[in-house]
Design a protein around this motif. Structure first.
Motif, PDB file in Angstrom:
ATOM      1  N   VAL A  21       0.840  -1.206   0.000  1.00  0.00           N
ATOM      2  CA  VAL A  21       0.000   0.000   0.000  1.00  0.00           C
ATOM      3  C   VAL A  21       0.873   1.253   0.000  1.00  0.00           C
ATOM      4  CG1 VAL A  21      -1.685   1.358   1.300  1.00  0.00           C
ATOM      5  CG2 VAL A  21      -2.001  -1.111   1.059  1.00  0.00           C
ATOM      6  N   ILE A  22       1.925   1.257   0.795  1.00  0.00           N
ATOM      7  CA  ILE A  22       2.828   2.416   0.827  1.00  0.00           C
ATOM      8  C   ILE A  22       3.496   2.614  -0.534  1.00  0.00           C
ATOM      9  CG2 ILE A  22       4.966   3.310   1.817  1.00  0.00           C
ATOM     10  CD1 ILE A  22       4.106   2.064   4.491  1.00  0.00           C
ATOM     11  N   GLU A  23       3.916   1.534  -1.167  1.00  0.00           N
ATOM     12  CA  GLU A  23       4.498   1.641  -2.509  1.00  0.00           C
ATOM     13  C   GLU A  23       3.509   2.274  -3.483  1.00  0.00           C
ATOM     14  OE1 GLU A  23       5.931  -2.091  -3.956  1.00  0.00           O
ATOM     15  OE2 GLU A  23       7.065  -2.506  -2.129  1.00  0.00           O
ATOM     16  N   TRP A  24       2.235   1.881  -3.362  1.00  0.00           N
ATOM     17  CA  TRP A  24       1.220   2.381  -4.285  1.00  0.00           C
ATOM     18  C   TRP A  24       0.801   3.809  -3.987  1.00  0.00           C
ATOM     19  CZ3 TRP A  24      -1.169   0.621  -8.754  1.00  0.00           C
ATOM     20  CH2 TRP A  24      -0.678  -0.597  -9.233  1.00  0.00           C
ATOM     21  N   GLU A  25       1.085   4.302  -2.787  1.00  0.00           N
ATOM     22  CA  GLU A  25       0.873   5.730  -2.537  1.00  0.00           C
ATOM     23  C   GLU A  25       1.691   6.552  -3.540  1.00  0.00           C
ATOM     24  OE1 GLU A  25      -0.221   6.410   2.181  1.00  0.00           O
ATOM     25  OE2 GLU A  25       1.890   6.457   1.588  1.00  0.00           O
ATOM     26  N   GLY A  26       2.968   6.213  -3.641  1.00  0.00           N
ATOM     27  CA  GLY A  26       3.840   6.942  -4.556  1.00  0.00           C
ATOM     28  C   GLY A  26       3.554   6.659  -6.015  1.00  0.00           C
ATOM     29  N   LYS A  27       3.345   5.390  -6.338  1.00  0.00           N
ATOM     30  CA  LYS A  27       3.097   5.008  -7.731  1.00  0.00           C
ATOM     31  C   LYS A  27       1.800   5.636  -8.246  1.00  0.00           C
ATOM     32  CE  LYS A  27       1.981   0.997 -10.605  1.00  0.00           C
ATOM     33  NZ  LYS A  27       2.391   1.714 -11.831  1.00  0.00           N
ATOM     34  N   SER A  28       0.727   5.530  -7.477  1.00  0.00           N
ATOM     35  CA  SER A  28      -0.559   6.052  -7.934  1.00  0.00           C
ATOM     36  C   SER A  28      -0.531   7.574  -8.041  1.00  0.00           C
ATOM     37  CB  SER A  28      -1.696   5.598  -7.012  1.00  0.00           C
ATOM     38  OG  SER A  28      -1.546   6.126  -5.705  1.00  0.00           O
ATOM     39  N   TYR A  29       0.212   8.225  -7.149  1.00  0.00           N
ATOM     40  CA  TYR A  29       0.331   9.683  -7.223  1.00  0.00           C
ATOM     41  C   TYR A  29       0.942  10.086  -8.566  1.00  0.00           C
ATOM     42  CZ  TYR A  29       1.738  14.467  -6.137  1.00  0.00           C
ATOM     43  OH  TYR A  29       1.901  15.829  -6.165  1.00  0.00           O
ATOM     44  N   ALA A  30       2.036   9.441  -8.922  1.00  0.00           N
ATOM     45  CA  ALA A  30       2.702   9.757 -10.189  1.00  0.00           C
ATOM     46  C   ALA A  30       1.819   9.425 -11.387  1.00  0.00           C
ATOM     47  CB  ALA A  30       4.028   8.997 -10.274  1.00  0.00           C
ATOM     48  N   ASP A  31       1.166   8.277 -11.342  1.00  0.00           N
ATOM     49  CA  ASP A  31       0.305   7.861 -12.457  1.00  0.00           C
ATOM     50  C   ASP A  31      -0.845   8.841 -12.668  1.00  0.00           C
ATOM     51  OD1 ASP A  31       1.892   5.654 -12.843  1.00  0.00           O
ATOM     52  OD2 ASP A  31       0.520   4.231 -11.885  1.00  0.00           O
ATOM     53  N   ARG A  32      -1.474   9.282 -11.588  1.00  0.00           N
ATOM     54  CA  ARG A  32      -2.635  10.158 -11.722  1.00  0.00           C
ATOM     55  C   ARG A  32      -2.229  11.553 -12.221  1.00  0.00           C
ATOM     56  NH1 ARG A  32      -3.813   5.833 -10.484  1.00  0.00           N
ATOM     57  NH2 ARG A  32      -3.532   5.772 -12.735  1.00  0.00           N
ATOM     58  N   GLN A  33      -1.079  12.036 -11.786  1.00  0.00           N
ATOM     59  CA  GLN A  33      -0.637  13.345 -12.249  1.00  0.00           C
ATOM     60  C   GLN A  33      -0.462  13.358 -13.767  1.00  0.00           C
ATOM     61  OE1 GLN A  33      -0.456  16.140 -10.292  1.00  0.00           O
ATOM     62  NE2 GLN A  33      -1.349  14.756  -8.774  1.00  0.00           N
ATOM     63  N   ALA A  34      -0.017  12.242 -14.302  1.00  0.00           N
ATOM     64  CA  ALA A  34       0.177  12.151 -15.745  1.00  0.00           C
ATOM     65  C   ALA A  34      -1.148  12.174 -16.502  1.00  0.00           C
ATOM     66  CB  ALA A  34       0.948  10.874 -16.082  1.00  0.00           C
ATOM     67  N   GLU A  35      -2.242  11.815 -15.810  1.00  0.00           N
ATOM     68  CA  GLU A  35      -3.546  11.734 -16.472  1.00  0.00           C
ATOM     69  C   GLU A  35      -4.334  13.043 -16.424  1.00  0.00           C
ATOM     70  OE1 GLU A  35      -5.371   8.487 -14.478  1.00  0.00           O
ATOM     71  OE2 GLU A  35      -4.055   6.991 -15.375  1.00  0.00           O
ATOM     72  N   VAL A  36      -3.929  13.967 -15.570  1.00  0.00           N
ATOM     73  CA  VAL A  36      -4.676  15.220 -15.425  1.00  0.00           C
ATOM     74  C   VAL A  36      -4.715  15.975 -16.750  1.00  0.00           C
ATOM     75  CG1 VAL A  36      -4.675  17.490 -14.329  1.00  0.00           C
ATOM     76  CG2 VAL A  36      -4.291  15.438 -12.947  1.00  0.00           C
ATOM     77  N   ALA A  37      -3.554  16.143 -17.369  1.00  0.00           N
ATOM     78  CA  ALA A  37      -3.494  16.883 -18.634  1.00  0.00           C
ATOM     79  C   ALA A  37      -4.265  16.161 -19.733  1.00  0.00           C
ATOM     80  CB  ALA A  37      -2.039  17.080 -19.052  1.00  0.00           C
ATOM     81  N   ALA A  38      -4.191  14.832 -19.743  1.00  0.00           N
ATOM     82  CA  ALA A  38      -4.882  14.059 -20.777  1.00  0.00           C
ATOM     83  C   ALA A  38      -6.387  14.228 -20.685  1.00  0.00           C
ATOM     84  CB  ALA A  38      -4.499  12.583 -20.658  1.00  0.00           C
ATOM     85  N   ASP A  39      -6.937  14.179 -19.473  1.00  0.00           N
ATOM     86  CA  ASP A  39      -8.386  14.342 -19.307  1.00  0.00           C
ATOM     87  C   ASP A  39      -8.822  15.775 -19.631  1.00  0.00           C
ATOM     88  OD1 ASP A  39      -8.853  11.714 -18.614  1.00  0.00           O
ATOM     89  OD2 ASP A  39     -10.129  12.232 -16.911  1.00  0.00           O
ATOM     90  N   ALA A  40      -7.991  16.750 -19.272  1.00  0.00           N
ATOM     91  CA  ALA A  40      -8.317  18.138 -19.587  1.00  0.00           C
ATOM     92  C   ALA A  40      -8.392  18.326 -21.104  1.00  0.00           C
ATOM     93  CB  ALA A  40      -7.279  19.075 -18.986  1.00  0.00           C
ATOM     94  N   LYS A  41      -7.479  17.711 -21.835  1.00  0.00           N
ATOM     95  CA  LYS A  41      -7.493  17.802 -23.305  1.00  0.00           C
ATOM     96  C   LYS A  41      -8.759  17.143 -23.871  1.00  0.00           C
ATOM     97  CE  LYS A  41      -4.700  16.958 -27.432  1.00  0.00           C
ATOM     98  NZ  LYS A  41      -5.812  16.519 -28.252  1.00  0.00           N
ATOM     99  N   THR A  42      -9.122  16.002 -23.309  1.00  0.00           N
ATOM    100  CA  THR A  42     -10.342  15.316 -23.769  1.00  0.00           C
ATOM    101  C   THR A  42     -11.562  16.203 -23.585  1.00  0.00           C
ATOM    102  OG1 THR A  42      -9.431  13.122 -23.288  1.00  0.00           O
ATOM    103  CG2 THR A  42     -11.830  13.305 -23.398  1.00  0.00           C
ATOM    104  N   LEU A  43     -11.650  16.857 -22.432  1.00  0.00           N
ATOM    105  CA  LEU A  43     -12.798  17.726 -22.162  1.00  0.00           C
ATOM    106  C   LEU A  43     -12.798  18.954 -23.077  1.00  0.00           C
ATOM    107  CD1 LEU A  43     -12.872  17.581 -18.247  1.00  0.00           C
ATOM    108  CD2 LEU A  43     -14.375  16.368 -19.842  1.00  0.00           C
TER     109      LEU A  43
END
Length: 342
Positions: free
Chosen positions: A265-287
């Protein structure tokens, strides 16, 4: 005498083997812990995908040690009923926003108004304080803050209006509510209707609501952008999605199982944070490509808007934990850990 002596030895060996078998049976059955789990959101949402991927990671690394059986999402247990279900031991583990049970663990508002990342909160002792509050108040362990760092927007089906001071004015707007937002939305003068995320599409379609707050990512997957055509900037608050585990069930696990689950779970705190940040711009472009307009406050008004949101969360927690009295030490410690930017 030799014959009887031999038979005696043989009988002794058989009895010893039988005894070992009896002793080994419960050890073998207990060698691999089994954990039941549910998740708050439907499987197609990115947050649930994170949880399921994390569970798959635990199960792969936990073969012979621990296995997690996912029973489903809100179709199995209603999303707002899941926190009580894990507290009461109906299931062992739940992946859910803390705001769904914030009345029971008001300290969760520190994550809502946080200005630090999950990794920073773990390093500075904030995560330990959050876990302590969960154990004492709700009979669960708070194992981690996953998909953190994702913030919220208000999305509307009509062009936003602003007050004379430049702050968003939601007078006459029917806004989908949730406990995490309510105090803030009251300040913006919204007319609110509380409902699960799974009911919002239908509510937008029927005109029951004409605006909703949601995170920077996920709107295209929910298809709410079929109705919502304006996004209000800047962002406010943080996702407070965590993994909570029934305390009695946790204590019944082997130390190996506990360590494996907590470490992953601790490992995924860091991994998921990085993964989600990469998706913010992609979703904004889609919208944007789909025709959504992004409407911004001025820089000064935007900071006031964000501060209104944060202050409402801290004030709610202050009142609930008696931050001016018995809970003052906890309040100040959480504020120090989660609001370092202040």
């Amino acid at each position: 005498m030799k014959i009887f002596s031999g038979l005696s030895r043989k009988a002794t060996y058989l009895m010893a083997a039988a005894a070992l078998a009896v002793m080994a049976a419960p050890m073998s059955a207990k060698a691999e812990d089994r954990v039941s789990a549910v998740h708050a959101f439907p499987e197609f949402l990115v947050y649930t995908k994170t949880f399921l991927a994390m569970v798959a990671d635990i199960n792969e690394r936990g073969k012979g040690i621990v296995q997690i059986d996912v029973r489903g999402g809100p179709e199995a247990i209603g999303m707002f009923e899941q926190p009580a279900a894990v507290r009461d031991g109906v299931v062992d583990m739940v992946h859910t926003p803390g705001s769904f049970y914030g009345a029971n663990v008001p300290e969760i508002d520190a994550m809502v108004a946080s200005r630090v990342t999950p990794m920073e909160a773990r390093a500075n002792g904030g995560a330990a304080l959050m876990d302590k509050a969960h154990q004492e108040r709700f009979n669960v362990r708070h194992l981690g803050w996953v998909d953190g760092g994702i913030k919220f927007h208000i999305y509307m089906n009509s062009e936003p209006k602003f007050r004379d001071d430049g702050i968003l004015d939601l007078t006459g707007v029917k806004l989908r509510d949730n406990p995490i937002y309510h105090a803030f939305f009251e300040q913006l003068n919204a007319t609110t209707a509380s409902m699960p995320a799974t009911e919002v599409y239908s509510a937008l379609e029927k005109g029951v609501v004409d605006a909703a707050a949601w995170t920077e990512i996920g709107i295209p997957q929910l298809k709410w952008n079929e109705f919502l055509k304006y996004r209000v900037d800047p962002t406010f608050y943080n996702t407070d999605i965590g993994v909570i585990f029934n305390l009695d069930a946790w204590n019944a696990l082997s130390p190996e199982s506990q360590k494996l689950i907590q470490d992953v779970v601790i490992e995924w705190e860091g991994k998921s944070y990085a993964d989600r940040q990469a998706e913010v711009a992609a979703d904004a472009k889609t919208l944007a490509d789909g025709g959504m307009s992004f409407v911004s406050h001025s820089a000064e008004a935007g900071e006031t808007y964000r501060k209104m949101a944060d202050d409402s969360a801290w004030a709610r927690m202050y009142e609930r934990i008696d931050g001016g009295g018995a809970g003052a030490e906890t309040y100040m410690a959480l504020r120090k850990a989660y609001a370092l930017a202040e």
